[in-house]
Design an enzyme around this catalytic site. Structure first.
Site, PDB file in Angstrom:
ATOM      1  N   ASP A  21      -3.583  -4.898   6.633  1.00 34.91           N
ATOM      2  CA  ASP A  21      -4.175  -6.084   5.276  1.00 34.91           C
ATOM      3  C   ASP A  21      -3.121  -6.750   5.090  1.00 34.91           C
ATOM      4  O   ASP A  21      -1.602  -6.189   4.471  1.00 34.91           O
ATOM      5  CB  ASP A  21      -4.652  -5.314   3.817  1.00 34.91           C
ATOM      6  CG  ASP A  21      -5.379  -5.821   3.345  1.00 34.91           C
ATOM      7  OD1 ASP A  21      -5.335  -7.135   3.433  1.00 34.91           O
ATOM      8  OD2 ASP A  21      -5.279  -5.554   2.182  1.00 34.91           O
ATOM      9  N   SER A  51       0.612  -0.910  -0.004  1.00 33.07           N
ATOM     10  CA  SER A  51       0.213   0.793   0.238  1.00 33.07           C
ATOM     11  C   SER A  51       0.954   1.393   0.207  1.00 33.07           C
ATOM     12  O   SER A  51       1.785   1.346  -0.669  1.00 33.07           O
ATOM     13  CB  SER A  51      -1.223  -0.172   1.085  1.00 33.07           C
ATOM     14  OG  SER A  51      -1.871   0.932   1.408  1.00 33.07           O
ATOM     15  N   HIS A  69      -3.250  -1.140  -3.344  1.00 32.52           N
ATOM     16  CA  HIS A  69      -4.081  -0.276  -2.762  1.00 32.52           C
ATOM     17  C   HIS A  69      -4.051   0.878  -3.555  1.00 32.52           C
ATOM     18  O   HIS A  69      -2.534   1.401  -3.386  1.00 32.52           O
ATOM     19  CB  HIS A  69      -4.065  -0.413  -0.916  1.00 32.52           C
ATOM     20  CG  HIS A  69      -4.651  -1.410  -0.045  1.00 32.52           C
ATOM     21  ND1 HIS A  69      -3.986  -1.219   1.534  1.00 32.52           N
ATOM     22  CD2 HIS A  69      -4.393  -3.275  -0.670  1.00 32.52           C
ATOM     23  CE1 HIS A  69      -4.063  -2.696   1.449  1.00 32.52           C
ATOM     24  NE2 HIS A  69      -4.922  -3.174   0.403  1.00 32.52           N
TER      25      HIS A  69
END
Length: 186
Positions: free
Chosen positions: A130, A10, A37
Site C-alpha cells: 500500500d 504501517s 495502518h
C-alpha cells in the site's frame, strides 16, 4: 511551495513518525496528514501520543472538514481519506485497497490529483505494498516523493515496492527526511 505533507506507513512506521515530528522546525505550519495502518474498532492513544511530540494541533479527520495550517490530521481507522477540490477531507468505507482501509494509495492519489506539485508524499516502513502506486501517481503529477531508506526501514516491503515501480523517488533515512522538510520553502 508545498501545501500539504502526507505521511504513510504501517508496521515499523510509528516511531519513525514520532522522530520526524520531534525533529521538525517549529516554524513549519504546512498541514500534515498521517495515514497509518492500525487496528479497527480499538480505542487508541495514537493522537495523544502524537500531540505530545509535535508543535502541531493533532486531530482525527472528520468528513467535510476544512483543512487548516498548523494541523496534523490522522486518518481514522477503517475509513479511506480523500482530499476534495475545496480543500476539505472526504471519508468513505468503500472496499479495501491493498488489504487496507485507510489506504495510503487512496490518500496519496487524491492529494496529488488536487495539489499536483504542491504536495509531498512520504512512504515509511510497512509490510505490504500500500502506498507504492499512490506515490508513483504523485511523482508523475510532479509532487515531491520520498521513501524511507530501505536499509533503515524496520519492514522494507512498502518503500521497496515504491522503489520497484518508480525509480525516481528520493530515498532518505529519517534524519535526512527531517532535514528535507525543514529546508522546504514556505
Amino acid at each position: 511551495m508545498i501545501e500539504m505533507i502526507i505521511i504513510g506507513g504501517s508496521a515499523g512506521a510509528f516511531n519513525c513518525i514520532l522522530s520526524i515530528l520531534k525533529g521538525m522546525d517549529k516554524t513549519i505550519d504546512t498541514p500534515i496528514v498521517i495515514v497509518l495502518h492500525r487496528l479497527k474498532n480499538i480505542e487508541s492513544t495514537f493522537e495523544a501520543i502524537l500531540q505530545n511530540n509535535t508543535h502541531y494541533t493533532v486531530k482525527e479527520i472528520e468528513d467535510k472538514e476544512i483543512i487548516q495550517k498548523r494541523m496534523l490530521y490522522t486518518a481514522p481507522s477503517n475509513y479511506h481519506v480523500s482530499l476534495e477540490e475545496n480543500f476539505t477531507f472526504s471519508l468513505d468505507v468503500s472496499e479495501l485497497v491493498n488489504y487496507s482501509r485507510p489506504s495510503i494509495d487512496v490518500t496519496f492519489e487524491s492529494c496529488s490529483l488536487v495539489l499536483k506539485e504542491k504536495c509531498c508524499g512520504i512512504l515509511l516502513s510497512g509490510a505490504n505494498n500500500d502506498g507504492a502506486n499512490g506515490l508513483k501517481y504523485m511523482a508523475e503529477n510532479k509532487g515531491k516523493t520520498i521513501i524511507q531508506d530501505c536499509k533503515e526501514a524496520e519492514f522494507d516491503t512498502m518503500p521497496k515496492a515504491a522503489k520497484n515501480i518508480y525509480k525516481n523517488h528520493t530515498e532518505l533515512n529519517i534524519a535526512n527526511i527531517i532535514k528535507t522538510l525543514n529546508n522546504e520553502p514556505r
